[in-house]
Design a protein around this motif. Structure first.
Motif, PDB file in Angstrom:
ATOM      1  N   ASP A  85     102.947  50.969 -13.442  1.00 16.21           N
ATOM      2  CA  ASP A  85     102.444  49.769 -12.767  1.00 16.21           C
ATOM      3  C   ASP A  85     103.428  48.610 -12.825  1.00 16.21           C
ATOM      4  O   ASP A  85     103.273  47.624 -12.103  1.00 16.21           O
ATOM      5  CB  ASP A  85     101.119  49.315 -13.397  1.00 16.21           C
ATOM      6  CG  ASP A  85      99.999  50.308 -13.165  1.00 16.21           C
ATOM      7  OD1 ASP A  85     100.037  50.999 -12.120  1.00 16.21           O
ATOM      8  OD2 ASP A  85      99.095  50.408 -14.012  1.00 16.21           O
ATOM      9  N   LYS A  86     104.442  48.695 -13.704  1.00 12.14           N
ATOM     10  CA  LYS A  86     105.414  47.606 -13.829  1.00 12.14           C
ATOM     11  C   LYS A  86     106.553  47.785 -12.824  1.00 12.14           C
ATOM     12  O   LYS A  86     107.145  48.858 -12.736  1.00 12.14           O
ATOM     13  CB  LYS A  86     105.994  47.567 -15.241  1.00 12.14           C
ATOM     14  CG  LYS A  86     105.042  47.073 -16.315  1.00 12.14           C
ATOM     15  CD  LYS A  86     105.763  46.989 -17.654  1.00 12.14           C
ATOM     16  CE  LYS A  86     104.870  46.431 -18.747  1.00 12.14           C
ATOM     17  NZ  LYS A  86     105.585  46.379 -20.051  1.00 12.14           N
ATOM     18  N   THR A  87     106.843  46.717 -12.102  1.00 13.65           N
ATOM     19  CA  THR A  87     107.974  46.706 -11.185  1.00 13.65           C
ATOM     20  C   THR A  87     108.846  45.504 -11.507  1.00 13.65           C
ATOM     21  O   THR A  87     108.335  44.405 -11.747  1.00 13.65           O
ATOM     22  CB  THR A  87     107.507  46.613  -9.721  1.00 13.65           C
ATOM     23  OG1 THR A  87     106.680  47.736  -9.406  1.00 13.65           O
ATOM     24  CG2 THR A  87     108.693  46.581  -8.760  1.00 13.65           C
ATOM     25  N   VAL A  88     110.160  45.692 -11.550  1.00 10.16           N
ATOM     26  CA  VAL A  88     111.081  44.588 -11.799  1.00 10.16           C
ATOM     27  C   VAL A  88     112.027  44.439 -10.620  1.00 10.16           C
ATOM     28  O   VAL A  88     112.277  45.392  -9.878  1.00 10.16           O
ATOM     29  CB  VAL A  88     111.876  44.777 -13.101  1.00 10.16           C
ATOM     30  CG1 VAL A  88     110.953  44.756 -14.309  1.00 10.16           C
ATOM     31  CG2 VAL A  88     112.686  46.049 -13.075  1.00 10.16           C
ATOM     32  N   VAL A  89     112.556  43.226 -10.468  1.00 11.10           N
ATOM     33  CA  VAL A  89     113.422  42.900  -9.347  1.00 11.10           C
ATOM     34  C   VAL A  89     114.764  42.409  -9.884  1.00 11.10           C
ATOM     35  O   VAL A  89     114.812  41.564 -10.784  1.00 11.10           O
ATOM     36  CB  VAL A  89     112.797  41.818  -8.451  1.00 11.10           C
ATOM     37  CG1 VAL A  89     113.672  41.584  -7.212  1.00 11.10           C
ATOM     38  CG2 VAL A  89     111.385  42.189  -8.047  1.00 11.10           C
ATOM     39  N   PHE A  90     115.847  42.924  -9.323  1.00 15.39           N
ATOM     40  CA  PHE A  90     117.202  42.525  -9.703  1.00 15.39           C
ATOM     41  C   PHE A  90     117.906  41.866  -8.521  1.00 15.39           C
ATOM     42  O   PHE A  90     117.668  42.224  -7.355  1.00 15.39           O
ATOM     43  CB  PHE A  90     118.042  43.743 -10.115  1.00 15.39           C
ATOM     44  CG  PHE A  90     117.603  44.418 -11.374  1.00 15.39           C
ATOM     45  CD1 PHE A  90     118.095  44.012 -12.612  1.00 15.39           C
ATOM     46  CD2 PHE A  90     116.704  45.471 -11.342  1.00 15.39           C
ATOM     47  CE1 PHE A  90     117.708  44.645 -13.774  1.00 15.39           C
ATOM     48  CE2 PHE A  90     116.310  46.113 -12.500  1.00 15.39           C
ATOM     49  CZ  PHE A  90     116.813  45.697 -13.726  1.00 15.39           C
ATOM     50  N   LEU A  91     118.811  40.948  -8.849  1.00 17.67           N
ATOM     51  CA  LEU A  91     119.709  40.351  -7.864  1.00 17.67           C
ATOM     52  C   LEU A  91     121.142  40.594  -8.329  1.00 17.67           C
ATOM     53  O   LEU A  91     121.483  40.307  -9.477  1.00 17.67           O
ATOM     54  CB  LEU A  91     119.443  38.851  -7.738  1.00 17.67           C
ATOM     55  CG  LEU A  91     120.359  38.076  -6.790  1.00 17.67           C
ATOM     56  CD1 LEU A  91     120.121  38.512  -5.343  1.00 17.67           C
ATOM     57  CD2 LEU A  91     120.133  36.570  -6.922  1.00 17.67           C
ATOM     58  N   HIS A  92     121.983  41.120  -7.436  1.00 23.04           N
ATOM     59  CA  HIS A  92     123.380  41.396  -7.787  1.00 23.04           C
ATOM     60  C   HIS A  92     124.208  40.120  -7.616  1.00 23.04           C
ATOM     61  O   HIS A  92     124.122  39.444  -6.589  1.00 23.04           O
ATOM     62  CB  HIS A  92     123.930  42.513  -6.900  1.00 23.04           C
ATOM     63  CG  HIS A  92     125.117  43.209  -7.486  1.00 23.04           C
ATOM     64  ND1 HIS A  92     126.370  42.632  -7.541  1.00 23.04           N
ATOM     65  CD2 HIS A  92     125.261  44.437  -8.055  1.00 23.04           C
ATOM     66  CE1 HIS A  92     127.223  43.468  -8.094  1.00 23.04           C
ATOM     67  NE2 HIS A  92     126.575  44.577  -8.426  1.00 23.04           N
ATOM     68  N   ASP A  93     125.007  39.789  -8.637  1.00 20.83           N
ATOM     69  CA  ASP A  93     125.816  38.564  -8.585  1.00 20.83           C
ATOM     70  C   ASP A  93     127.279  38.820  -8.261  1.00 20.83           C
ATOM     71  O   ASP A  93     128.123  37.933  -8.372  1.00 20.83           O
ATOM     72  CB  ASP A  93     125.698  37.785  -9.901  1.00 20.83           C
ATOM     73  CG  ASP A  93     126.339  38.508 -11.086  1.00 20.83           C
ATOM     74  OD1 ASP A  93     126.917  39.607 -10.898  1.00 20.83           O
ATOM     75  OD2 ASP A  93     126.266  37.981 -12.214  1.00 20.83           O
TER      76      ASP A  93
END
Length: 273
Positions: free
Chosen positions: A110-118
């Motif tokens: 149920d856990k979803t995480v979001v990443f942003l590439h720098d």
């Protein structure tokens, strides 16, 4: 070229390059269905913006250190493929950066995480739970005897709340799960029988065994309840711990009252740094 209104769905057979221009008034944005990636020696290779992640050989737990692929500005959503298998996202081991410097576990599907590439690293965006779980209130289950003239750790051991499991009721320490400024409020009440008029009593806040805050008072009338309290805002790095100690100069043992309204510690994250 004049603006053109597209009145129907547009299907592209290749990439769409906006050449630095914006897309406005978007009603919704839908990614293609998640595809599963399996961790291989701590790494996965991103091929799209949404993936489920599984452990190597269906192990009960596995570390995710590195996410290959991606460029500056890319966004990536991931979640665990199976609730029975935990994916531990590691901070700083490879190219993953997590706010506060703590690892994060995908221990349920149920856990979803979001990443942003720098451009170099994949940066996990701040999760609401990282902030809302960085708090605790803990009290005493029984009176605690304190020897005279000795700064003694208060054995807080009964949690009123601790959603992030950051307070250890065995070591009586709160460990900061994320770097930030924390509001600390601690109070103890001395049992009336041990109070001696005009004697010094104190309460101290310690960060990593170093004293940060001290509050001294002279006791009031002997044989009456008397208390010490300390309120402060302290900066903690992720992994730093907090302890509360007390001291009195009564000349004989004195007890701390165990009532949940009298003797307690409260910790709340105010801001991330």
């Amino acid at each position: 070229m004049a603006n053109k209104d597209i009145k129907t769905d547009l299907t592209l057979k290749g990439d769409l390059d906006m050449d630095g221009h914006s897309i406005d008034n978007v009603l919704s944005l839908g990614f293609t269905d998640a595809t599963e990636l399996t961790i291989d020696t701590g790494a996965i290779t991103r091929t799209q913006s949404y993936h489920t992640i599984d452990t190597a050989a269906d192990a009960a737990t596995d570390d995710l250190d590195t996410i290959s692929g991606g460029a500056a500005g890319d966004i990536l959503y991931i979640r665990a493929a199976n609730t029975a298998r935990t994916v531990v996202i590691k901070h700083g081991t490879g190219n993953i950066v997590i706010p506060g410097g703590s690892d994060y576990s995908l221990d349920t599907a149920d856990k979803t995480v979001v990443f942003l590439h720098d451009g170099t690293n994949w940066r996990l965006l701040v999760l609401e739970s990282m902030v809302t779980n960085a708090k605790a209130r803990v009290t005493l289950s029984a009176n605690q005897t304190i020897a005279t003239g000795t700064a003694t750790l208060v054995a807080f051991d009964t949690e009123t709340y601790d959603p992030g499991s950051n307070f250890n009721t065995t070591t009586h320490r709160f460990t900061a799960p994320i770097s930030g400024d924390y509001l600390i409020s601690a109070q103890i009440i001395w049992v009336a029988a041990g109070v001696v008029d005009g004697k010094r009593t104190g309460i101290y806040l310690y960060r990593n065994a170093g004293q940060t805050t001290a509050r001294w008072l002279l006791s009031g009338a002997g044989g009456a309840l008397f208390g010490n309290s300390a309120v402060d805002i302290l900066s903690f790095a992720a992994g730093d711990y907090l302890e509360v100690k007390v001291e009195h100069q009564y000349g004989a043992n004195a007890d701390i009252q165990s009532s949940t309204a009298y003797s307690y510690i409260e910790i709340h994250l105010l801001s991330i740094v």
